[in-house]
Write an enzyme that holds these catalytic residues in place. Structure first.
Site, mmCIF file in Angstrom:
data_model
loop_
_atom_site.group_PDB
_atom_site.id
_atom_site.type_symbol
_atom_site.label_atom_id
_atom_site.label_comp_id
_atom_site.label_asym_id
_atom_site.label_seq_id
_atom_site.Cartn_x
_atom_site.Cartn_y
_atom_site.Cartn_z
ATOM 1 N N TYR A 131 -8.107 -0.108 7.463
ATOM 2 C CA TYR A 131 -6.755 0.438 7.330
ATOM 3 C C TYR A 131 -6.565 1.654 8.232
ATOM 4 C CZ TYR A 131 -6.597 -2.119 2.842
ATOM 5 O OH TYR A 131 -6.641 -3.083 1.868
ATOM 6 N N ASP A 190 1.111 -3.618 -0.804
ATOM 7 C CA ASP A 190 2.290 -3.016 -1.421
ATOM 8 C C ASP A 190 3.491 -3.151 -0.487
ATOM 9 O OD1 ASP A 190 0.860 -2.232 -3.643
ATOM 10 O OD2 ASP A 190 0.412 -0.243 -2.849
ATOM 11 N N ARG A 194 -4.407 4.313 -1.768
ATOM 12 C CA ARG A 194 -3.618 5.367 -2.414
ATOM 13 C C ARG A 194 -4.495 6.185 -3.365
ATOM 14 N NH1 ARG A 194 1.196 3.167 -5.678
ATOM 15 N NH2 ARG A 194 1.315 1.539 -4.098
ATOM 16 N N ASP A 217 1.894 7.680 -3.977
ATOM 17 C CA ASP A 217 2.468 7.405 -2.664
ATOM 18 C C ASP A 217 3.820 8.106 -2.567
ATOM 19 O OD1 ASP A 217 4.365 5.837 -4.005
ATOM 20 O OD2 ASP A 217 3.444 3.946 -3.436
#
Length: 299
Positions: free
Chosen positions: A70, A42, A183, A84
């Protein structure tokens, strides 16, 4: 296009840029239109984005199942429309609910998300529904709820808890299977705690065997006289166990022909006597077949 000009480039994607924009920059840097990427990030996210150059684009399909890692910053106590920080606030937890929530409660809840689980992807994901991206349907005012799908969370930890400003912020370290939406993970952890949650920062640290240690910024690539490239000769045996083949076997594989079975399990990278990666091969009951030819006989 010569194999020598083909391979992978690992980019440390900056925030505020789409993955497609990164590809556009890479096309100018490597002076070729044949650039693609594996695993969209993203615009808000940073970190490892693996791109293929020339024939390397065809190898990207074989990175699709790669595990990913991550670092994420999650805000508990607030849920948003996009899951988000860019979305509109939907719910806000009471100060009493947040005060009653301990760090131990959060860490204990994380255990429910480790291992093989079902995850409902974010409605603003890039998944296509009848040919149209889910996020575009949301932008067009449609109600979108994607079906859950199986994923695996190999490792999940939280630390750096911060309780200022009426919320709880914490860092997540996630090692997961391809297809995991961080997310959506933030959303689900918040829901499981009864206070809501969303993602406020995301950095991908690894895609398969490629990590931030392999990555270059776009500025570094643009300023390099010879922009770095992970050759197919390096990439194939790095991603899959090497299998030595002789010159005649290498010739057959370069033509897409099959070899006699060897009792192998899984995909291997066939390496010729000169150290060149010829193909990815996989064994069936009858033969050893190619699943990707890195050095076709025509090149």
């Amino acid at each position: 296009m010569p194999v020598a000009n083909s391979g992978l480039v690992v980019v440390d994607k900056p925030a505020g840029m789409t993955s497609h924009h990164v590809v556009s920059r890479l096309r100018r840097i490597y002076r070729t239109r044949k650039i693609g990427h594996a695993g969209t990030l993203d615009p808000m996210a940073t970190g490892v984005l693996v791109a293929g150059v020339n024939r390397g684009t065809k190898f990207l399909a074989h990175l699709g199942a790669a595990e990913k890692s991550y670092h994420a910053r999650v805000r508990l106590g607030v849920s948003t429309s996009t899951e988000d920080a860019e979305g509109e606030i939907i719910t806000t937890a009471s100060s009493e609910a947040l005060s009653a929530l301990t760090d131990h409660d959060i860490l204990e809840t994380l255990t429910k998300f480790r291992g093989d689980i079902q995850q409902r992807p974010s409605a603003v994901s890039a998944i296509k529904i009848n040919g149209k991206r889910a996020y575009q349907r949301v932008r067009d005012g449609e109600d979108v709820e994607l079906p859950s799908r199986p994923i695996t969370i190999f490792d999940l930890h939280a630390d750096n808890f911060n309780r200022e400003h009426g919320v709880i912020d914490c860092d997540l370290q996630v090692h997961c299977s391809s297809g995991t939406y961080i997310r959506a993970l933030a959303r689900d952890i918040g829901d499981a705690l009864g206070v809501g949650g969303h993602l406020i920062a995301l950095r991908r640290t690894a895609v398969g065997v490629f990590s931030l240690a392999d990555a270059s910024t776009l500025e570094e690539l643009e300023s390099a006289e010879h922009p770095p490239l992970v050759s197919l000769d390096e990439a194939l045996p790095r991603c899959y166990p090497p299998l030595a083949v002789d010159t005649e076997q290498a010739r057959k594989l370069s033509l897409g022909q099959r070899l006699s079975p060897r009792g192998l399990s899984g995909i291997h990278s066939a390496i010729d006597p000169q150290g060149h990666a010829v193909a990815l091969v996989q064994e069936t009951a009858e033969s050893l077949r190619t699943v990707f030819v890195a050095r076709p006989a025509t090149l």
